[in-house]
Write a protein that holds these residues in place. Sequence first.
Motif, mmCIF file in Angstrom:
data_model
loop_
_atom_site.group_PDB
_atom_site.id
_atom_site.type_symbol
_atom_site.label_atom_id
_atom_site.label_comp_id
_atom_site.label_asym_id
_atom_site.label_seq_id
_atom_site.Cartn_x
_atom_site.Cartn_y
_atom_site.Cartn_z
ATOM 1 N N ARG A 1 0.811 -1.227 0.000
ATOM 2 C CA ARG A 1 0.000 0.000 0.000
ATOM 3 C C ARG A 1 0.850 1.286 0.000
ATOM 4 N N LYS A 2 1.894 1.291 -0.811
ATOM 5 C CA LYS A 2 2.731 2.487 -0.933
ATOM 6 C C LYS A 2 2.620 3.001 -2.372
ATOM 7 N N VAL A 3 1.449 3.543 -2.681
ATOM 8 C CA VAL A 3 1.167 4.002 -4.048
ATOM 9 C C VAL A 3 2.070 5.159 -4.472
ATOM 10 N N PRO A 4 2.277 6.192 -3.634
ATOM 11 C CA PRO A 4 3.153 7.293 -4.063
ATOM 12 C C PRO A 4 4.558 6.814 -4.408
ATOM 13 N N GLU A 5 5.085 5.895 -3.616
ATOM 14 C CA GLU A 5 6.436 5.379 -3.887
ATOM 15 C C GLU A 5 6.458 4.562 -5.179
ATOM 16 N N ALA A 6 5.415 3.774 -5.397
ATOM 17 C CA ALA A 6 5.331 2.989 -6.636
ATOM 18 C C ALA A 6 5.302 3.908 -7.848
ATOM 19 N N THR B 1 6.347 7.099 -8.010
ATOM 20 C CA THR B 1 7.628 7.806 -8.116
ATOM 21 C C THR B 1 8.679 6.923 -8.770
ATOM 22 N N LEU B 2 8.764 5.676 -8.322
ATOM 23 C CA LEU B 2 9.763 4.759 -8.866
ATOM 24 C C LEU B 2 9.532 4.534 -10.354
ATOM 25 N N PHE B 3 8.280 4.282 -10.724
ATOM 26 C CA PHE B 3 7.977 3.974 -12.123
ATOM 27 C C PHE B 3 8.201 5.186 -13.026
ATOM 28 N N LEU B 4 7.711 6.343 -12.615
ATOM 29 C CA LEU B 4 7.879 7.554 -13.428
ATOM 30 C C LEU B 4 9.346 7.880 -13.651
ATOM 31 N N ASN B 5 10.152 7.815 -12.588
ATOM 32 C CA ASN B 5 11.573 8.128 -12.723
ATOM 33 C C ASN B 5 12.298 7.095 -13.577
ATOM 34 N N ALA B 6 11.855 5.845 -13.489
ATOM 35 C CA ALA B 6 12.456 4.817 -14.331
ATOM 36 C C ALA B 6 12.204 5.111 -15.804
ATOM 37 N N MET B 7 10.971 5.491 -16.123
ATOM 38 C CA MET B 7 10.612 5.767 -17.512
ATOM 39 C C MET B 7 11.255 7.055 -18.030
ATOM 40 N N GLN B 8 11.305 8.053 -17.174
ATOM 41 C CA GLN B 8 11.817 9.354 -17.595
ATOM 42 C C GLN B 8 13.341 9.389 -17.681
ATOM 43 N N ASN B 9 14.016 8.679 -16.768
ATOM 44 C CA ASN B 9 15.472 8.788 -16.676
ATOM 45 C C ASN B 9 16.229 7.535 -17.085
ATOM 46 N N HIS B 10 15.525 6.394 -17.176
ATOM 47 C CA HIS B 10 16.206 5.140 -17.518
ATOM 48 C C HIS B 10 15.403 4.339 -18.534
ATOM 49 N N GLY B 11 14.710 5.036 -19.397
ATOM 50 C CA GLY B 11 13.875 4.354 -20.389
ATOM 51 C C GLY B 11 14.649 3.408 -21.274
ATOM 52 N N GLU B 12 15.912 3.748 -21.549
ATOM 53 C CA GLU B 12 16.727 2.899 -22.419
ATOM 54 C C GLU B 12 17.084 1.580 -21.740
ATOM 55 N N LEU C 1 -1.121 1.650 -12.643
ATOM 56 C CA LEU C 1 -0.892 2.784 -11.741
ATOM 57 C C LEU C 1 -1.904 3.901 -11.981
ATOM 58 N N GLN C 2 -2.213 4.138 -13.254
ATOM 59 C CA GLN C 2 -3.219 5.158 -13.549
ATOM 60 C C GLN C 2 -4.571 4.773 -12.957
ATOM 61 N N ALA C 3 -4.947 3.516 -13.101
ATOM 62 C CA ALA C 3 -6.236 3.060 -12.582
ATOM 63 C C ALA C 3 -6.292 3.166 -11.061
ATOM 64 N N ILE C 4 -5.176 2.830 -10.408
ATOM 65 C CA ILE C 4 -5.143 2.910 -8.944
ATOM 66 C C ILE C 4 -5.197 4.364 -8.482
ATOM 67 N N ASN C 5 -4.425 5.219 -9.132
ATOM 68 C CA ASN C 5 -4.409 6.632 -8.734
ATOM 69 C C ASN C 5 -5.759 7.311 -8.965
ATOM 70 N N LYS C 6 -6.519 6.800 -9.941
ATOM 71 C CA LYS C 6 -7.843 7.370 -10.220
ATOM 72 C C LYS C 6 -8.974 6.588 -9.547
ATOM 73 N N LYS C 7 -8.571 5.609 -8.693
ATOM 74 C CA LYS C 7 -9.560 4.814 -7.940
ATOM 75 C C LYS C 7 -10.599 4.171 -8.866
ATOM 76 N N GLU C 8 -10.086 3.462 -9.847
ATOM 77 C CA GLU C 8 -10.976 2.847 -10.825
ATOM 78 C C GLU C 8 -11.607 1.541 -10.323
ATOM 79 N N SER C 9 -12.543 1.023 -11.113
ATOM 80 C CA SER C 9 -13.366 -0.122 -10.718
ATOM 81 C C SER C 9 -12.653 -1.442 -10.967
ATOM 82 N N VAL C 10 -13.218 -2.490 -10.380
ATOM 83 C CA VAL C 10 -12.685 -3.827 -10.569
ATOM 84 C C VAL C 10 -12.827 -4.259 -12.029
#
Length: 293
Positions: A189-194, A196-207, A222-231
């Motif tokens: 249940r550490k959504v902000p950390e998840a 942050t890790l994913f965004l920085n990986a894509m932005q700075n280490h995409g290669e 991650l988008q679905a979780i951050n927007k509290k989407e349905s099952v």
Amino acid sequence: MNNESSIIDAAKKKIEQGDAYEAEQLFKVASARMCSHNDYDGARKLLISGSKEMILSGNGSCASALAEMSVKVCVNGKISENESTLNDFIDLIKSFPEGVDLSHLYFFGQILEWSGTTGKHKKGNPKLHDVIAPHFERKKKYGIAAVHYAQGTDALKYLQMIVIYSKDVYSTERDLLLCRAVFHYLVIRKVPEATTLFLNAMQNHGEVFGISPLIRFTNFLLQAINKKESVGIFKLLKQKYEPSIQRDPALVQMLNVIGTNYFASTQGNPMFQNMLRNMMTAMTQGQGMPQLP
């Protein structure tokens, strides 16, 4: 304090004479005497000081023994975690040279158990995990280090380790390293950390990680979780990317927990659901991966 200084001075002389064992006994006997007079906190401080002296002199086994005894004193004396005791132990952990000797692993386990029992965090204070993780990383025990980084506070240091570790695996397996870390964060249940890790990986280490179907699934998840989407959205994503998810049985197990954590009681937003379906179609047609909001 003068008594503590005299004990340390006497122990230093023993160490200089090449008798680390006798120096260790001096600390143990003195701390036991202090405990017999209910001065548990004084004994704790003395043992920590003794452990540091042993570290400085290169006597790792003696240092670990005194460190372990300092935790036992806390338990026996019912000393709880507070800012002072926490900082003392953090400083001691930092004193152990990273990656040189892991004879102090039992101490790490003890201190986390003590923290989990007397502090606010059942798995041990995150600040302790922050300073323990690098010890395992330096020994290339990446799996254990990952557990501590996930329980800690610094997602970017966790990512840094994953990037380093990725050099030791096939390029086709690197996306798994990243997605396992994201899923691990989500399980605890550490959504902000998840995020942050994913965004920085894509932005700075995409290669390093590329944009595989599994990476795309993680982005949508991650988008679905951050927007509290349905099952329903969660099930749609799992169905669409099932072959990628099935690459690692651990991902399947973690996704079951993630589904319970975030989608069991959410209603979702019809507008976002339509948008997500459109984005998934765009992915299929080879367009780029969208940024997380």
